[in-house]
Design a protein around this motif. Structure first.
Motif, PDB file in Angstrom:
ATOM      1  N   ASN A   9      44.944 -76.714  92.169  1.00 31.44           N
ATOM      2  CA  ASN A   9      44.142 -76.429  90.973  1.00 31.44           C
ATOM      3  C   ASN A   9      44.324 -74.985  90.508  1.00 31.44           C
ATOM      4  N   MET A  10      44.426 -74.060  91.471  1.00 33.13           N
ATOM      5  CA  MET A  10      44.646 -72.665  91.093  1.00 33.13           C
ATOM      6  C   MET A  10      46.073 -72.461  90.581  1.00 33.13           C
ATOM      7  N   ALA A  11      47.028 -73.176  91.172  1.00 34.65           N
ATOM      8  CA  ALA A  11      48.416 -73.067  90.720  1.00 34.65           C
ATOM      9  C   ALA A  11      48.569 -73.530  89.277  1.00 34.65           C
ATOM     10  N   LYS A  12      47.740 -74.501  88.872  1.00 37.85           N
ATOM     11  CA  LYS A  12      47.810 -75.006  87.500  1.00 37.85           C
ATOM     12  C   LYS A  12      47.527 -73.913  86.484  1.00 37.85           C
ATOM     13  N   GLU A  13      46.714 -72.929  86.878  1.00 33.36           N
ATOM     14  CA  GLU A  13      46.401 -71.844  85.943  1.00 33.36           C
ATOM     15  C   GLU A  13      47.629 -70.999  85.631  1.00 33.36           C
ATOM     16  N   TYR A  14      48.653 -71.107  86.482  1.00 35.29           N
ATOM     17  CA  TYR A  14      49.923 -70.421  86.240  1.00 35.29           C
ATOM     18  C   TYR A  14      51.014 -71.425  85.868  1.00 35.29           C
ATOM     19  N   ASP A  15      50.594 -72.576  85.329  1.00 33.27           N
ATOM     20  CA  ASP A  15      51.534 -73.646  84.961  1.00 33.27           C
ATOM     21  C   ASP A  15      52.407 -74.046  86.142  1.00 33.27           C
ATOM     22  N   ASN A  16      51.813 -74.024  87.339  1.00 36.08           N
ATOM     23  CA  ASN A  16      52.474 -74.432  88.580  1.00 36.08           C
ATOM     24  C   ASN A  16      53.737 -73.634  88.886  1.00 36.08           C
ATOM     25  N   ASN A  17      53.813 -72.415  88.380  1.00 30.95           N
ATOM     26  CA  ASN A  17      54.956 -71.554  88.680  1.00 30.95           C
ATOM     27  C   ASN A  17      54.483 -70.101  88.697  1.00 30.95           C
ATOM     28  N   PRO A  18      53.818 -69.689  89.771  1.00 33.00           N
ATOM     29  CA  PRO A  18      53.270 -68.322  89.827  1.00 33.00           C
ATOM     30  C   PRO A  18      54.342 -67.244  89.737  1.00 33.00           C
ATOM     31  N   TYR A  19      55.458 -67.458  90.411  1.00 28.25           N
ATOM     32  CA  TYR A  19      56.543 -66.482  90.337  1.00 28.25           C
ATOM     33  C   TYR A  19      57.049 -66.363  88.898  1.00 28.25           C
ATOM     34  N   GLY A  20      57.248 -67.515  88.259  1.00 25.48           N
ATOM     35  CA  GLY A  20      57.718 -67.513  86.875  1.00 25.48           C
ATOM     36  C   GLY A  20      56.736 -66.820  85.946  1.00 25.48           C
ATOM     37  N   ARG A  21      55.429 -67.014  86.184  1.00 23.93           N
ATOM     38  CA  ARG A  21      54.427 -66.365  85.339  1.00 23.93           C
ATOM     39  C   ARG A  21      54.479 -64.838  85.512  1.00 23.93           C
ATOM     40  N   LEU A  22      54.657 -64.395  86.759  1.00 25.41           N
ATOM     41  CA  LEU A  22      54.736 -62.957  87.009  1.00 25.41           C
ATOM     42  C   LEU A  22      55.937 -62.353  86.279  1.00 25.41           C
ATOM     43  N   VAL A  23      57.069 -63.031  86.334  1.00 24.78           N
ATOM     44  CA  VAL A  23      58.269 -62.548  85.647  1.00 24.78           C
ATOM     45  C   VAL A  23      58.064 -62.558  84.138  1.00 24.78           C
ATOM     46  N   GLU A  24      57.483 -63.639  83.630  1.00 23.36           N
ATOM     47  CA  GLU A  24      57.230 -63.750  82.196  1.00 23.36           C
ATOM     48  C   GLU A  24      56.359 -62.605  81.687  1.00 23.36           C
ATOM     49  N   MET A  25      55.267 -62.334  82.395  1.00 28.39           N
ATOM     50  CA  MET A  25      54.370 -61.258  81.986  1.00 28.39           C
ATOM     51  C   MET A  25      55.052 -59.891  82.130  1.00 28.39           C
ATOM     52  N   ALA A  26      55.829 -59.733  83.193  1.00 26.92           N
ATOM     53  CA  ALA A  26      56.524 -58.455  83.407  1.00 26.92           C
ATOM     54  C   ALA A  26      57.532 -58.184  82.299  1.00 26.92           C
ATOM     55  N   GLN A  27      58.228 -59.213  81.859  1.00 26.69           N
ATOM     56  CA  GLN A  27      59.201 -59.035  80.774  1.00 26.69           C
ATOM     57  C   GLN A  27      58.507 -58.651  79.475  1.00 26.69           C
ATOM     58  N   LEU A  28      57.343 -59.233  79.230  1.00 26.26           N
ATOM     59  CA  LEU A  28      56.564 -58.828  78.057  1.00 26.26           C
ATOM     60  C   LEU A  28      56.145 -57.360  78.181  1.00 26.26           C
ATOM     61  N   ALA A  29      55.689 -57.004  79.371  1.00 24.81           N
ATOM     62  CA  ALA A  29      55.201 -55.642  79.599  1.00 24.81           C
ATOM     63  C   ALA A  29      56.302 -54.607  79.438  1.00 24.81           C
ATOM     64  N   GLN A  30      57.529 -54.977  79.764  1.00 24.45           N
ATOM     65  CA  GLN A  30      58.640 -54.039  79.658  1.00 24.45           C
ATOM     66  C   GLN A  30      58.939 -53.646  78.209  1.00 24.45           C
ATOM     67  N   LYS A  31      58.424 -54.396  77.265  1.00 23.73           N
ATOM     68  CA  LYS A  31      58.566 -54.015  75.862  1.00 23.73           C
ATOM     69  C   LYS A  31      57.640 -52.846  75.520  1.00 23.73           C
ATOM     70  N   ASP A  32      56.612 -52.675  76.344  1.00 28.70           N
ATOM     71  CA  ASP A  32      55.597 -51.651  76.076  1.00 28.70           C
ATOM     72  C   ASP A  32      55.728 -50.420  76.954  1.00 28.70           C
ATOM     73  N   GLY A  33      56.168 -50.611  78.189  1.00 31.28           N
ATOM     74  CA  GLY A  33      56.219 -49.505  79.126  1.00 31.28           C
ATOM     75  C   GLY A  33      57.282 -49.716  80.184  1.00 31.28           C
ATOM     76  N   VAL A  34      57.141 -48.989  81.290  1.00 33.07           N
ATOM     77  CA  VAL A  34      58.150 -48.968  82.342  1.00 33.07           C
ATOM     78  C   VAL A  34      57.526 -49.402  83.665  1.00 33.07           C
ATOM     79  N   ILE A  35      58.137 -50.389  84.313  1.00 27.53           N
ATOM     80  CA  ILE A  35      57.641 -50.850  85.610  1.00 27.53           C
ATOM     81  C   ILE A  35      57.981 -49.806  86.668  1.00 27.53           C
ATOM     82  N   LYS A  36      56.951 -49.323  87.354  1.00 25.44           N
ATOM     83  CA  LYS A  36      57.111 -48.241  88.315  1.00 25.44           C
ATOM     84  C   LYS A  36      56.951 -48.675  89.764  1.00 25.44           C
ATOM     85  N   GLY A  37      56.471 -49.898  89.994  1.00 22.73           N
ATOM     86  CA  GLY A  37      56.275 -50.317  91.371  1.00 22.73           C
ATOM     87  C   GLY A  37      55.661 -51.693  91.463  1.00 22.73           C
TER      88      GLY A  37
END
Length: 273
Positions: A137-165
Motif C-alpha cells: 500500500n505504501m509502495a503504491k504511493e510511489y506508483d510501485n517504483n520508489p527508485y524510479g520516483r526518486l530519480v524522476e524527482m531528482a531530475q526535475l530538481a536538477q533543473k533548479d539546483g545542484v545535487i550535493k549529496g
C-alpha cells in the motif's frame, strides 16, 4: 546571423537554457522508517526558514502539496502521514551555517519496514510482489517504483539546483545481511549514473541504527553499516550514539531525530567546506 539567433531562441524556448541556480543545494534521501519519520513532529518543527525547501515526492492535498513542486520544508517531509525525520534538522542546520545566498532542498523517498532491495533498480517489482499488504500500500504511493520516483524527482530538481549529496537511513530490515553494503553500492552507483553525478562530488551519508546503549534491537547492524566506506570511498557514517530512542528499540524519539539530523548536517558541512 539570423539563423544563429533563431537557433538560440529555439533552445531557450525548449528549456535547454533554463536557469540552474548553483546556490541551490539539493540532497536526496531514502531509506525505511527512520528516514520516513516515525516520531510525531511538534510545533517547533513546523517553523522553517524559506531557504529550506522540500520537493514533494507524492501528492499531499491535505498540505496543499503537488508532486514535483517545491515548498517550505515544514514537517512532514516524506509522505503525507509520516513524521519527523533526520532531513528536518539536516536542512535547518545547513541553512543556519551556510551563507544567506545558499538555499537547501531535500527530496525524501522512504518506506517503513522495507529492505534495501526496495530500491533495487532491477528487482524492486519482485520484492514488492512478495511483500505484505501494508508495504504494498505504501509502495503504491510511489506508483510501485520508489527508485524510479526518486530519480524522476531528482531530475526535475536538477533543473533548479545542484545535487550535493545523498542521505541514507536503512538497515533494520537487513540486520545481519553482510551483502547489504554491496546492495547499497549498487543503488548509489545507479543513482550517480542516471543523474550524471560525479562520485567524488556526491557523498553518501549513512546513519547508524539505534545504538546498543539506547536499547537498539538492530544495533548489531551498525558494524555492517560501518564497512560502507570500504566499497564507496565517498561514504560517511553518521553516529547514532546518544540519539534518544523510544521503547520499541527500533526508532528514535523526536529529539533523537533532531540530534541525528544535525549530525548528518555537520558531516555535510565539513564536506562542503
Amino acid at each position: 546571423m539570423k539563423t544563429k539567433w533563431v537557433l538560440i531562441l529555439m533552445l531557450f524556448n525548449s528549456g535547454f537554457l533554463a536557469a540552474q541556480d548553483p546556490n541551490f543545494y539539493i540532497f536526496l534521501a531514502f531509506g525505511q522508517s527512520n528516514m520516513e519519520g516515525h516520531a510525531r513532529y511538534e510545533a517547533q518543527d513546523t517553523l522553517v526558514n524559506e531557504r529550506f525547501q522540500v520537493m514533494s515526492a507524492v501528492d499531499c492535498p491535505e498540505f496543499g502539496r503537488t508532486m514535483g513542486e517545491w515548498y517550505p520544508a515544514r514537517s512532514p517531509l516524506c509522505r503525507c502521514k509520516t513524521g519527523l525525520t533526520p532531513t528536518d534538522y539536516f536542512g535547518r542546520t545547513l541553512i543556519k551555517n551556510l551563507p544567506d545566498s545558499i538555499k537547501v532542498g531535500v527530496i525524501n523517498v522512504s518506506v517503513g519496514g522495507c529492505k534495501i532491495e526496495f530500491f533495487d533498480k532491477e528487482n524492486y517489482s519482485s520484492y514488492i510482489a512478495e511483500s505484505p499488504d501494508w508495504l504494498k500500500n505504501m509502495a503504491k504511493e510511489y506508483d510501485n517504483n520508489p527508485y524510479g520516483r526518486l530519480v524522476e524527482m531528482a531530475q526535475l530538481a536538477q533543473k533548479d539546483g545542484v545535487i550535493k549529496g545523498i542521505l541514507l537511513h536503512q538497515g533494520e530490515s537487513n540486520t545481519g545481511d553482510k551483502s547489504w553494503p554491496g546492495k547499497v553500492r549498487d543503488v548509489y552507483d545507479n543513482l550517480l549514473s542516471e543523474l550524471n553525478l560525479d562520485p567524488k562530488e556526491t557523498p553518501l551519508l549513512a546513519g547508524e541504527m539505534v545504538s546498543a546503549e539506547q536499547g537498539g534491537k538492530c544495533a548489531s547492524m551498525n558494524a555492517i553499516v560501518g564497512t560502507l566506506p570500504e566499497l564507496i570511498p565517498n561514504a560517511h557514517i553518521i553516529s547514532s550514539e546518544d540519539c534518544e530512542a523510544v521503547e520499541d528499540g527500533l526508532h528514535f524519539s523526536a529529539e533523537g531525530y533532531r540530534k541525528l539530523g544535525r549530525r548528518y548536517a555537520y558531516q555535510m558541512l565539513l564536506l562542503l567546506d
